[in-house]
Design a protein around this motif. Structure first.
Motif, PDB file in Angstrom:
ATOM      1  N   HIS A  40       0.842  -1.204   0.000  1.00 57.84           N
ATOM      2  CA  HIS A  40       0.000   0.000   0.000  1.00 57.84           C
ATOM      3  C   HIS A  40       0.880   1.258   0.000  1.00 57.84           C
ATOM      4  O   HIS A  40       0.679   2.178  -0.796  1.00 57.84           O
ATOM      5  CB  HIS A  40      -0.900  -0.051   1.247  1.00 57.84           C
ATOM      6  N   GLU A  41       1.856   1.286   0.890  1.00 55.53           N
ATOM      7  CA  GLU A  41       2.729   2.464   0.989  1.00 55.53           C
ATOM      8  C   GLU A  41       3.636   2.607  -0.225  1.00 55.53           C
ATOM      9  O   GLU A  41       3.928   3.727  -0.659  1.00 55.53           O
ATOM     10  CB  GLU A  41       3.549   2.423   2.282  1.00 55.53           C
ATOM     11  N   HIS A  44       1.852   4.517  -2.860  1.00 49.96           N
ATOM     12  CA  HIS A  44       1.932   5.966  -2.651  1.00 49.96           C
ATOM     13  C   HIS A  44       3.256   6.496  -3.183  1.00 49.96           C
ATOM     14  O   HIS A  44       3.299   7.523  -3.858  1.00 49.96           O
ATOM     15  CB  HIS A  44       1.822   6.314  -1.162  1.00 49.96           C
ATOM     16  N   GLU A  62      -5.357   8.754  -3.238  1.00 52.32           N
ATOM     17  CA  GLU A  62      -5.198   7.645  -2.302  1.00 52.32           C
ATOM     18  C   GLU A  62      -4.876   6.402  -3.115  1.00 52.32           C
ATOM     19  O   GLU A  62      -5.694   5.504  -3.271  1.00 52.32           O
ATOM     20  CB  GLU A  62      -6.478   7.492  -1.471  1.00 52.32           C
ATOM     21  N   SER A  63      -3.681   6.386  -3.669  1.00 52.58           N
ATOM     22  CA  SER A  63      -3.268   5.299  -4.554  1.00 52.58           C
ATOM     23  C   SER A  63      -3.155   3.965  -3.829  1.00 52.58           C
ATOM     24  O   SER A  63      -3.376   2.911  -4.424  1.00 52.58           O
ATOM     25  CB  SER A  63      -1.952   5.647  -5.236  1.00 52.58           C
ATOM     26  N   ARG A  65      -5.075   2.765  -1.338  1.00 50.61           N
ATOM     27  CA  ARG A  65      -6.411   2.166  -1.251  1.00 50.61           C
ATOM     28  C   ARG A  65      -6.923   1.749  -2.637  1.00 50.61           C
ATOM     29  O   ARG A  65      -7.595   0.727  -2.764  1.00 50.61           O
ATOM     30  CB  ARG A  65      -7.394   3.118  -0.584  1.00 50.61           C
TER      31      ARG A  65
END
Length: 187
Positions: A40-41, A44, A62-63, A65
C-alpha cells in the motif's frame, strides 16, 4: 505496536507457547498485514514519484487504497475477536471491504497461500457479507484496541540527541527523487 505484536506472536509460535495455534495464526496474519501495508505504501511512493507532488507539497490521491481495491478486491481492515486468547496482542479478524462498504471475512487459508507466494487475486472470503456500519457496531477495529493499549503505555519522549518532528519541503523531495532516479535509472 503491530511490529511488537508480530515479534511476540512469532516468538510464541517458535517456542510452542500455548495456545500455539493462536500465536501461529497471529504471526501469519501480522505477516500478511505487513505485506499489504508495505505494498500500500509503495503504491503511494510510486504514484507520487510518477505524478509528482501537488502545489501544496502533498501527494495526490489515495493510490494505496485504490491498489488494494483493484488487486485485493477491497480494502483490508482488522476487527477484534473477543474470544481470541491473545487479547489486545491479536491480529484480529480480517475483512475485505469493497467500494459499496460491504465487508466480507477473509479466509485464513488465503492468508497462508499469499505467505507461500501463491498470489491468487482477488482475495478469497468466507461466510456471509455484512455492511461496514453493522461490523462497526458489532466489533471494535483493532486500531481502536491498539490505541486503547497505547494510551495506557508510557511512551518515552525523544532525548536531546534525537531529531524531533520535521517536514520535508517540496524542493527537498524533488531533489531526493532526482537523485533516486539518477541512481536507479539503469536498474
Amino acid at each position: 505496536m503491530i511490529i511488537q505484536n508480530l515479534i511476540r506472536a512469532g516468538a510464541g509460535a517458535a517456542q510452542n507457547r500455548q495456545p500455539h495455534e493462536a500465536h501461529l495464526g497471529a504471526y501469519e496474519k501480522f505477516m500478511f498485514l505487513m505485506t499489504v501495508t508495505v505494498a500500500h505504501e509503495l503504491m503511494h511512493f510510486f504514484v507520487g514519484y510518477l505524478t509528482g507532488l501537488s502545489s501544496d507539497g502533498t501527494l495526490v490521491g489515495e493510490s494505496g487504497r485504490a491498489w488494494e481495491a483493484f488487486v485485493l478486491g477491497g480494502v483490508v481492515e482488522t476487527f477484534e475477536n473477543v474470544r481470541n486468547p491473545l487479547g489486545a496482542y491479536q491480529a484480529g479478524d480480517f475483512y475485505v471491504i469493497d467500494a459499496q462498504q460491504v465487508a466480507r471475512r477473509l479466509d485464513h487459508s488465503c492468508v497462508r497461500r499469499i505467505l507461500a507466494l501463491d498470489f491468487t487475486f482477488p482475495l478469497q472470503t468466507i461466510g456471509t457479507s455484512t455492511t461496514l456500519s453493522s461490523l462497526d457496531r458489532s466489533a471494535r477495529s483493532m486500531k481502536k484496541v491498539r490505541t486503547a493499549v497505547l494510551s495506557q503505555t508510557r511512551i518515552p519522549s525523544p532525548g536531546r540527541d534525537r531529531c524531533g518532528p520535521s517536514t520535508i519541503s517540496r524542493d527537498t523531495m524533488r531533489a531526493f527523487l532526482v537523485k533516486f532516479e539518477d541512481r536507479y535509472a539503469s536498474v
